[in-house]
Design a protein around this motif. Structure first.
Motif, mmCIF file in Angstrom:
data_model
loop_
_atom_site.group_PDB
_atom_site.id
_atom_site.type_symbol
_atom_site.label_atom_id
_atom_site.label_comp_id
_atom_site.label_asym_id
_atom_site.label_seq_id
_atom_site.Cartn_x
_atom_site.Cartn_y
_atom_site.Cartn_z
ATOM 1 N N TRP A 185 21.818 60.409 45.893
ATOM 2 C CA TRP A 185 23.142 60.612 46.473
ATOM 3 C C TRP A 185 24.115 61.200 45.463
ATOM 4 C CZ3 TRP A 185 24.222 55.253 49.139
ATOM 5 C CH2 TRP A 185 23.330 55.066 50.197
ATOM 6 N N ILE A 186 25.160 61.865 45.993
ATOM 7 C CA ILE A 186 26.252 62.304 45.139
ATOM 8 C C ILE A 186 27.118 61.087 44.799
ATOM 9 C CG2 ILE A 186 26.263 64.671 46.030
ATOM 10 C CD1 ILE A 186 28.765 63.897 47.682
ATOM 11 N N LYS A 187 27.923 61.238 43.752
ATOM 12 C CA LYS A 187 28.720 60.118 43.251
ATOM 13 C C LYS A 187 29.638 59.533 44.322
ATOM 14 C CE LYS A 187 31.666 58.779 39.406
ATOM 15 N NZ LYS A 187 32.332 59.221 38.173
ATOM 16 N N ASN A 188 30.302 60.375 45.107
ATOM 17 C CA ASN A 188 31.232 59.863 46.122
ATOM 18 C C ASN A 188 30.537 58.995 47.161
ATOM 19 O OD1 ASN A 188 33.446 60.991 44.900
ATOM 20 N ND2 ASN A 188 33.523 62.784 46.231
ATOM 21 N N LYS A 189 29.321 59.353 47.531
ATOM 22 C CA LYS A 189 28.574 58.537 48.494
ATOM 23 C C LYS A 189 28.216 57.181 47.885
ATOM 24 C CE LYS A 189 24.837 58.665 51.821
ATOM 25 N NZ LYS A 189 23.788 59.476 52.457
ATOM 26 N N LYS A 190 27.879 57.169 46.592
ATOM 27 C CA LYS A 190 27.588 55.910 45.910
ATOM 28 C C LYS A 190 28.840 55.028 45.870
ATOM 29 C CE LYS A 190 24.088 57.997 42.947
ATOM 30 N NZ LYS A 190 23.715 58.313 41.568
ATOM 31 N N ILE A 191 29.986 55.620 45.611
ATOM 32 C CA ILE A 191 31.235 54.859 45.575
ATOM 33 C C ILE A 191 31.556 54.279 46.950
ATOM 34 C CG2 ILE A 191 33.741 55.060 45.232
ATOM 35 C CD1 ILE A 191 33.071 56.982 42.888
ATOM 36 N N GLU A 192 31.308 55.045 48.001
ATOM 37 C CA GLU A 192 31.506 54.521 49.360
ATOM 38 C C GLU A 192 30.618 53.306 49.595
ATOM 39 O OE1 GLU A 192 30.982 57.533 52.376
ATOM 40 O OE2 GLU A 192 32.327 58.913 51.343
ATOM 41 N N LEU A 193 29.363 53.364 49.148
ATOM 42 C CA LEU A 193 28.445 52.227 49.280
ATOM 43 C C LEU A 193 28.973 51.030 48.501
ATOM 44 C CD1 LEU A 193 25.701 50.982 50.142
ATOM 45 C CD2 LEU A 193 24.779 51.899 47.992
ATOM 46 N N ILE A 194 29.369 51.241 47.267
ATOM 47 C CA ILE A 194 29.891 50.150 46.438
ATOM 48 C C ILE A 194 31.063 49.469 47.137
ATOM 49 C CG2 ILE A 194 31.091 49.631 44.272
ATOM 50 C CD1 ILE A 194 29.386 52.023 43.063
ATOM 51 N N LYS A 195 31.959 50.265 47.715
ATOM 52 C CA LYS A 195 33.163 49.722 48.353
ATOM 53 C C LYS A 195 32.865 48.895 49.601
ATOM 54 C CE LYS A 195 36.642 52.828 46.519
ATOM 55 N NZ LYS A 195 37.705 53.810 46.830
ATOM 56 N N THR A 196 31.640 48.984 50.143
ATOM 57 C CA THR A 196 31.294 48.153 51.302
ATOM 58 C C THR A 196 31.247 46.678 50.935
ATOM 59 O OG1 THR A 196 28.882 48.363 51.014
ATOM 60 C CG2 THR A 196 29.981 49.993 52.461
ATOM 61 N N ILE A 197 30.924 46.372 49.672
ATOM 62 C CA ILE A 197 30.919 44.969 49.240
ATOM 63 C C ILE A 197 31.926 44.700 48.133
ATOM 64 C CG2 ILE A 197 28.479 44.652 49.866
ATOM 65 C CD1 ILE A 197 28.044 44.420 46.707
ATOM 66 N N ASN A 198 32.454 45.756 47.529
ATOM 67 C CA ASN A 198 33.327 45.619 46.372
ATOM 68 C C ASN A 198 34.448 46.663 46.469
ATOM 69 O OD1 ASN A 198 34.420 45.214 43.836
ATOM 70 N ND2 ASN A 198 32.573 45.749 42.699
ATOM 71 N N PRO A 199 35.375 46.468 47.413
ATOM 72 C CA PRO A 199 36.381 47.494 47.697
ATOM 73 C C PRO A 199 37.286 47.860 46.524
ATOM 74 C CG PRO A 199 36.820 45.491 48.952
ATOM 75 C CD PRO A 199 35.506 45.305 48.274
ATOM 76 N N ASP A 200 37.491 46.949 45.590
ATOM 77 C CA ASP A 200 38.363 47.225 44.445
ATOM 78 C C ASP A 200 37.594 47.668 43.201
ATOM 79 O OD1 ASP A 200 40.639 46.537 45.931
ATOM 80 O OD2 ASP A 200 40.338 44.406 45.477
ATOM 81 N N LEU A 201 36.287 47.860 43.344
ATOM 82 C CA LEU A 201 35.422 48.249 42.222
ATOM 83 C C LEU A 201 35.564 47.302 41.037
ATOM 84 C CD1 LEU A 201 35.842 52.151 42.300
ATOM 85 C CD2 LEU A 201 34.083 50.772 43.400
ATOM 86 N N ASP A 202 35.606 46.013 41.349
ATOM 87 C CA ASP A 202 35.673 44.987 40.305
ATOM 88 C C ASP A 202 34.323 44.887 39.599
ATOM 89 O OD1 ASP A 202 38.307 44.230 40.969
ATOM 90 O OD2 ASP A 202 37.565 42.882 42.541
ATOM 91 N N PHE A 203 34.343 44.452 38.348
ATOM 92 C CA PHE A 203 33.099 44.208 37.632
ATOM 93 C C PHE A 203 32.549 42.859 38.088
ATOM 94 C CE2 PHE A 203 35.130 46.762 33.974
ATOM 95 C CZ PHE A 203 34.733 47.958 34.562
ATOM 96 N N LEU A 204 31.291 42.835 38.496
ATOM 97 C CA LEU A 204 30.664 41.657 39.104
ATOM 98 C C LEU A 204 29.734 40.905 38.155
ATOM 99 C CD1 LEU A 204 29.792 43.265 42.564
ATOM 100 C CD2 LEU A 204 31.858 41.982 41.930
ATOM 101 N N ASN A 205 29.734 41.245 36.892
ATOM 102 C CA ASN A 205 28.811 40.618 35.942
ATOM 103 C C ASN A 205 28.902 39.097 35.943
ATOM 104 O OD1 ASN A 205 29.357 43.420 35.133
ATOM 105 N ND2 ASN A 205 27.923 42.996 33.491
ATOM 106 N N CYS A 206 30.095 38.582 36.158
ATOM 107 C CA CYS A 206 30.290 37.120 36.114
ATOM 108 C C CYS A 206 29.431 36.404 37.159
ATOM 109 C CB CYS A 206 31.755 36.766 36.278
ATOM 110 S SG CYS A 206 32.466 37.251 37.855
ATOM 111 N N LEU A 207 29.000 37.092 38.198
ATOM 112 C CA LEU A 207 28.144 36.475 39.203
ATOM 113 C C LEU A 207 26.760 36.172 38.673
ATOM 114 C CD1 LEU A 207 29.066 38.700 42.291
ATOM 115 C CD2 LEU A 207 29.973 36.441 41.718
ATOM 116 N N PHE A 208 26.391 36.803 37.557
ATOM 117 C CA PHE A 208 25.043 36.663 37.013
ATOM 118 C C PHE A 208 25.037 36.202 35.565
ATOM 119 C CE2 PHE A 208 24.744 39.456 40.605
ATOM 120 C CZ PHE A 208 23.626 38.964 41.259
ATOM 121 N N GLU A 209 26.070 35.499 35.153
ATOM 122 C CA GLU A 209 26.105 34.982 33.771
ATOM 123 C C GLU A 209 25.591 33.572 33.715
ATOM 124 O OE1 GLU A 209 30.166 35.686 32.585
ATOM 125 O OE2 GLU A 209 29.671 37.704 31.965
#
Length: 104
Positions: A80-104
Motif C-alpha cells: 500500500w501507499i503511505k496514505n492508505k496505511k495511515i487510514e488503516l492505522i486511524k481505524t484503531i488509533n485516530p490520533d496516531l498515538d504511540f501504543l508501545n505501552c500496551l506491550f511493556e
C-alpha cells in the motif's frame, strides 16, 4: 498428544519514528520482544531499515492465529501507499498515538 493447529498468536504491526515520517510493517509471534529488538537495533547502529530510520514506536497491530494469514496481511499492507496505511492505522488509533505501552 494431538496438536491443536491455530492456537498460536502472530501479529502484524506498523511502527514509526519519533516524527512519524516513516512507516515500517512487520510480522512477529511476540510483539513485546520484537518492539524491544527494534529499540536495541537502533542503539547498536545495525544496518537494518528500522535502525536506519529510527523506527520503534508502535502505531498499529493486528492479531492472527495462523502465521500464513499474518504473512499474507503483512505483504498486502506493505504493498500500500503511505496514505492508505495511515487510514488503516486511524481505524484503531485516530490520533496516531504511540501504543508501545500496551506491550511493556
Amino acid at each position: 498428544m494431538k496438536l491443536h493447529e491455530g492456537y498460536h498468536t502472530y501479529y502484524i504491526y506498523i511502527i514509526t519514528n519519533k516524527y512519524k515520517t516513516v512507516l515500517y510493517t512487520g510480522v512477529t509471534n511476540n510483539l513485546k520482544i520484537r518492539l524491544n529488538q527494534h529499540k536495541v537495533n537502533i542503539k547498536s547502529n545495525n544496518k537494518t531499515f528500522a535502525s536506519k530510520y529510527n523506527v520503534e514506536y508502535l502505531l498499529y497491530y493486528e492479531k492472527f492465529n495462523w502465521i500464513q494469514e499474518a504473512i499474507a496481511r503483512e505483504k498486502e499492507i506493505k504493498g500500500w501507499i503511505k496514505n492508505k496505511k495511515i487510514e488503516l492505522i486511524k481505524t484503531i488509533n485516530p490520533d496516531l498515538d504511540f501504543l508501545n505501552c500496551l506491550f511493556e
